[in-house]
Design an enzyme around this catalytic site. Structure first.
Site, PDB file in Angstrom:
ATOM      1  N   GLU A   5      -4.106  -9.672   2.862  1.00 17.04           N
ATOM      2  CA  GLU A   5      -5.671  -8.971   4.376  1.00 17.04           C
ATOM      3  C   GLU A   5      -6.419  -9.802   4.758  1.00 17.04           C
ATOM      4  O   GLU A   5      -6.799 -10.573   5.726  1.00 17.04           O
ATOM      5  CB  GLU A   5      -5.502  -7.718   4.240  1.00 17.04           C
ATOM      6  CG  GLU A   5      -4.763  -6.956   4.513  1.00 17.04           C
ATOM      7  CD  GLU A   5      -3.709  -6.203   3.658  1.00 17.04           C
ATOM      8  OE1 GLU A   5      -3.229  -5.314   3.795  1.00 17.04           O
ATOM      9  OE2 GLU A   5      -3.291  -7.061   2.077  1.00 17.04           O
TER      10      GLU A   5
ATOM     11  N   GLU B  14       0.865  -1.306   0.242  1.00 16.95           N
ATOM     12  CA  GLU B  14      -0.672   0.478  -0.592  1.00 16.95           C
ATOM     13  C   GLU B  14       0.749   1.126   0.249  1.00 16.95           C
ATOM     14  O   GLU B  14       0.588   2.032  -0.305  1.00 16.95           O
ATOM     15  CB  GLU B  14      -0.806  -0.190   1.298  1.00 16.95           C
ATOM     16  CG  GLU B  14      -1.713  -0.749   0.806  1.00 16.95           C
ATOM     17  CD  GLU B  14      -2.717  -1.425   2.198  1.00 16.95           C
ATOM     18  OE1 GLU B  14      -3.751  -1.100   2.412  1.00 16.95           O
ATOM     19  OE2 GLU B  14      -2.372  -1.156   3.829  1.00 16.95           O
TER      20      GLU B  14
END
Length: 279
Positions: free
Chosen positions: A133, A113
């Site tokens: 995730e 990210e």
């Protein structure tokens, strides 16, 4: 002299007009904890505020970029985010200068990210990108689920988000997510070379182009058009193929070869003074 922002977990180096920001927690593959996130936020603030700096390069020490959030530190420190600016002070930040990710090894979870939040990505040949995730019952909410579908073919992005499977640097480059692939260990040098190609151009032009493109990507074309409608962008002079932004201070003479690049021509008001826009 070391920057006051520099810490054991974050190293700063000025290379001409480029700020190299190195995540320095190699024992945990440069995982982010709260102190590192705050230091990174401070470094990005320094990059944007210092007029001597034109671009930044974000990289990691010890052969890895960043493995995401430090889960062992999470129960004590919480999420390594900065209010209003997201993970590491980057994923939701409104930077004003280009930032390049130099990725070696793992760019996983929050690490990917961070890379997605940069303007350009250079990767070593063995680099891996992943958003795992979902395998932990979470989502990649700090730019992964938001930015990846727009930067990578949609169905491939969804495969990463829904399975957590990694992709190689070669695959990422083939589909346009990575700008350059280098030999392992060469990402930083290649990122600095790319930065030099950016910073040799006029600062105001680079910043304006970046602002319009980022707005179009993250807000939408309508908002981007409002940044630069005909006749309303900031005055920038085209001088011998070099853009010169207006600057405060004493008036300086300009040679005659100039034009207005925002829809109107410029003419000299008087000899030796700044040009004035024609009506």
């Amino acid at each position: 002299m070391a920057s006051p922002i520099e810490s054991d977990s974050l190293l700063l180096e000025r290379r001409d007009d480029v700020l190299i920001i190195t995540l320095n927690r190699p024992r945990v593959r440069n995982a982010l904890d709260v102190p590192t996130a705050r230091a990174l936020d401070g470094a990005l603030t320094e990059l944007c505020r210092d007029p001597a700096l034109r671009a930044g390069v974000l990289t990691g020490a010890g052969g890895h970029f960043c493995s995401g959030m430090d889960l062992k530190k999470f129960p004590v420190h919480g999420v390594p985010a900065v209010d209003g600016r997201g993970l590491g002070g980057l994923t939701r930040a409104q930077l004003t200068k280009p930032l390049i990710a130099a990725v070696e090894g793992a760019a996983v979870g929050g690490g990917m990210e961070l890379a997605l939040s940069c303007d350009l990505i250079v990767a070593g040949a063995s680099a891996l990108f992943a958003l795992p995730e979902v395998t932990r019952g979470l989502i990649a909410a700090e730019s992964g689920a938001v930015r990846l579908p727009a930067r990578y073919p949609y169905h491939l992005a969804m495969e990463m988000l829904l399975t957590g499977d990694p992709v190689t640097a070669a695959s990422a480059a083939r589909h346009g997510l990575v700008n350059r692939i280098t030999e392992d260990g060469g990402a930083l040098s290649a990122a600095l070379e790319l930065a030099s190609r950016v910073t040799r151009h006029p600062e105001e032009a680079v910043r304006a182009a970046r602002a319009v493109a980022r707005t179009a990507d993250e807000v939408g074309p309508a908002a981007a058009w409002r940044l630069a409608p005909p006749g309303r962008c900031q005055p920038v002079l085209l001088l011998h193929a070099r853009l010169i932004p207006p600057a405060p201070g004493p008036l300086r003479p300009y040679p005659a070869q100039w034009s207005f690049v925002c829809g109107r021509l410029l003419r000299p008001c008087s000899a030796g003074r700044r040009p004035c826009p024609t009506r």
